[in-house]
Write an enzyme that holds these catalytic residues in place. Sequence first.
Site, PDB file in Angstrom:
ATOM      1  N   CYS A 134     -40.018 -43.701-122.191  1.00  0.00           N
ATOM      2  CA  CYS A 134     -40.015 -42.330-122.691  1.00  0.00           C
ATOM      3  C   CYS A 134     -39.524 -42.379-124.130  1.00  0.00           C
ATOM      4  O   CYS A 134     -38.784 -43.283-124.501  1.00  0.00           O
ATOM      5  CB  CYS A 134     -39.091 -41.448-121.866  1.00  0.00           C
ATOM      6  SG  CYS A 134     -39.412 -39.702-122.167  1.00  0.00           S
ATOM      7  N   CYS A 158     -37.734 -39.863-125.688  1.00  0.00           N
ATOM      8  CA  CYS A 158     -36.657 -38.924-126.059  1.00  0.00           C
ATOM      9  C   CYS A 158     -35.372 -39.570-126.556  1.00  0.00           C
ATOM     10  O   CYS A 158     -34.650 -38.968-127.342  1.00  0.00           O
ATOM     11  CB  CYS A 158     -36.374 -37.937-124.934  1.00  0.00           C
ATOM     12  SG  CYS A 158     -35.938 -38.692-123.360  1.00  0.00           S
ATOM     13  N   LYS A 174     -41.422 -34.981-111.639  1.00  0.00           N
ATOM     14  CA  LYS A 174     -40.176 -34.855-112.399  1.00  0.00           C
ATOM     15  C   LYS A 174     -40.050 -33.413-112.867  1.00  0.00           C
ATOM     16  O   LYS A 174     -40.896 -32.911-113.617  1.00  0.00           O
ATOM     17  CB  LYS A 174     -40.191 -35.811-113.587  1.00  0.00           C
ATOM     18  CG  LYS A 174     -38.951 -35.678-114.465  1.00  0.00           C
ATOM     19  CD  LYS A 174     -38.875 -36.760-115.516  1.00  0.00           C
ATOM     20  CE  LYS A 174     -37.669 -36.537-116.410  1.00  0.00           C
ATOM     21  NZ  LYS A 174     -37.553 -37.564-117.438  1.00  0.00           N
ATOM     22  N   ARG A 197     -28.111 -36.546-120.736  1.00  0.00           N
ATOM     23  CA  ARG A 197     -28.440 -36.373-122.152  1.00  0.00           C
ATOM     24  C   ARG A 197     -27.245 -36.685-123.038  1.00  0.00           C
ATOM     25  O   ARG A 197     -27.408 -37.072-124.192  1.00  0.00           O
ATOM     26  CB  ARG A 197     -29.019 -34.971-122.373  1.00  0.00           C
ATOM     27  CG  ARG A 197     -30.392 -34.872-121.693  1.00  0.00           C
ATOM     28  CD  ARG A 197     -31.004 -33.500-121.715  1.00  0.00           C
ATOM     29  NE  ARG A 197     -32.205 -33.496-120.861  1.00  0.00           N
ATOM     30  CZ  ARG A 197     -32.907 -32.423-120.570  1.00  0.00           C
ATOM     31  NH1 ARG A 197     -32.556 -31.254-121.077  1.00  0.00           N
ATOM     32  NH2 ARG A 197     -33.971 -32.518-119.797  1.00  0.00           N
ATOM     33  N   ARG A 243     -37.714 -28.795-122.150  1.00  0.00           N
ATOM     34  CA  ARG A 243     -38.797 -29.680-121.712  1.00  0.00           C
ATOM     35  C   ARG A 243     -39.772 -28.995-120.739  1.00  0.00           C
ATOM     36  O   ARG A 243     -40.530 -29.650-120.052  1.00  0.00           O
ATOM     37  CB  ARG A 243     -38.205 -30.916-121.030  1.00  0.00           C
ATOM     38  CG  ARG A 243     -37.201 -31.702-121.863  1.00  0.00           C
ATOM     39  CD  ARG A 243     -37.259 -33.187-121.528  1.00  0.00           C
ATOM     40  NE  ARG A 243     -36.070 -33.947-121.858  1.00  0.00           N
ATOM     41  CZ  ARG A 243     -35.693 -34.275-123.093  1.00  0.00           C
ATOM     42  NH1 ARG A 243     -36.398 -33.885-124.135  1.00  0.00           N
ATOM     43  NH2 ARG A 243     -34.603 -35.000-123.278  1.00  0.00           N
ATOM     44  N   LYS A 297     -37.801 -36.579-108.628  1.00  0.00           N
ATOM     45  CA  LYS A 297     -36.589 -36.417-109.424  1.00  0.00           C
ATOM     46  C   LYS A 297     -36.382 -34.975-109.842  1.00  0.00           C
ATOM     47  O   LYS A 297     -37.342 -34.380-110.326  1.00  0.00           O
ATOM     48  CB  LYS A 297     -36.730 -37.302-110.675  1.00  0.00           C
ATOM     49  CG  LYS A 297     -35.595 -37.209-111.643  1.00  0.00           C
ATOM     50  CD  LYS A 297     -35.898 -38.005-112.878  1.00  0.00           C
ATOM     51  CE  LYS A 297     -34.783 -37.776-113.881  1.00  0.00           C
ATOM     52  NZ  LYS A 297     -35.079 -38.361-115.142  1.00  0.00           N
ATOM     53  N   SER A 346     -27.978 -37.561-112.904  1.00  0.00           N
ATOM     54  CA  SER A 346     -26.644 -37.474-113.509  1.00  0.00           C
ATOM     55  C   SER A 346     -25.860 -36.250-113.050  1.00  0.00           C
ATOM     56  O   SER A 346     -24.681 -36.355-112.703  1.00  0.00           O
ATOM     57  CB  SER A 346     -26.769 -37.491-115.028  1.00  0.00           C
ATOM     58  OG  SER A 346     -27.603 -36.435-115.475  1.00  0.00           O
TER      59      SER A 346
END
Length: 320
Positions: A116, A118, A191, A201, A213, A244, A270
């Site tokens: 990814c 990001c 996702k 993040r 997003r 996810k 997370s």
Amino acid sequence: MKRFRRLRSSDKMRSFVRENEVGVKDLIYPLFVIEGNNIKNPVDSMPGIYQYSIDRIDEELDKVDELSIPAVLIFGIPDKKDEMGTEAYNPNGITQRAIRHIKEKYPRLIIIADVCLCEYTSHGHCGVVCEHKILNDETLPLLAKMALTLAQAGADIIAPSDMMDGRVNAIREMLDANGFIDIPILSYSAKYASGYYGPFRDAAGSAPHFGDRRSYQMDTANAREAIREIYDDIDEGADMIIVKPALAYLDILKTAREKILQPIVCYNVSGEYSMVKAAAMNGWIDEKRIVMENLIAMKRAGADRIITYHAIDVAKWLRQ
Ligand code: PBG
Ligand code: ZN
């Protein structure tokens, strides 16, 4: 008389009829690798989780290896970010170097590489941005290039998490064209645009600088669409898929299990980790008990494997 309690009468009886189990083989441990030397930065919102520089990452990998956790998921945090996320596909970027190191030092481990942009873009979005829009087709070649450099560095599995359409196809073609026909793709197919990624993040320094997003990750209200995403990724060549987050999406996991035959991984993300940690640190819940209950719920819903920040603790508990 029908007595359900007959099969609950002792530890050995309960264990004899138990339908699901969490084993160390189920666990995938995420690792954050940062540029620099002699760094072990605690992630404030994720107690027990650190960003490591490559020269200190063995501290963590030795535990993973010793506990026989089979796989790690690698996230790199580069020094310099730019509009196009060029460090993501730099053959000598932080993630590529970390993978090379792990491959050489811990050949038994399965290395899963998250794909990814990001963590590498100055704007923090998962794709190329033009006038505040995240461009799909322009992002695909960059993801494919990134996947190739990760495979060249020694990744065993490529895991695209960007949610651009067509990326599995683009990555598969790139891998095949370069001889990596045997490197599987584990696609983050379902996702969701979730608030549960907040602590990640911080850990990966990947919060978007404008907007959110929602134009590429899935709407949290949708269930059928997840199955379409999963079917489509499998059609494009995904060998395994990810659902996810995990806990608020167990229905998706269960439906996916009923619909497909490929291995399914769920991501105990997370925010799910941090909530448990916070409550445990306050003495409000029994951490071990809650973590194991959450993980068994994921197995029961149909997960074959679980990506979790609790992996090291869980592996230790399973040994006791
Ligand atoms: C990168 C990526 C994210 C996560 C895994 N890969 C963050 C995001 O999409 O914003 C989240 C993992 C977690 O919360 O533990 N796209
Ligand atoms: Zn991303």
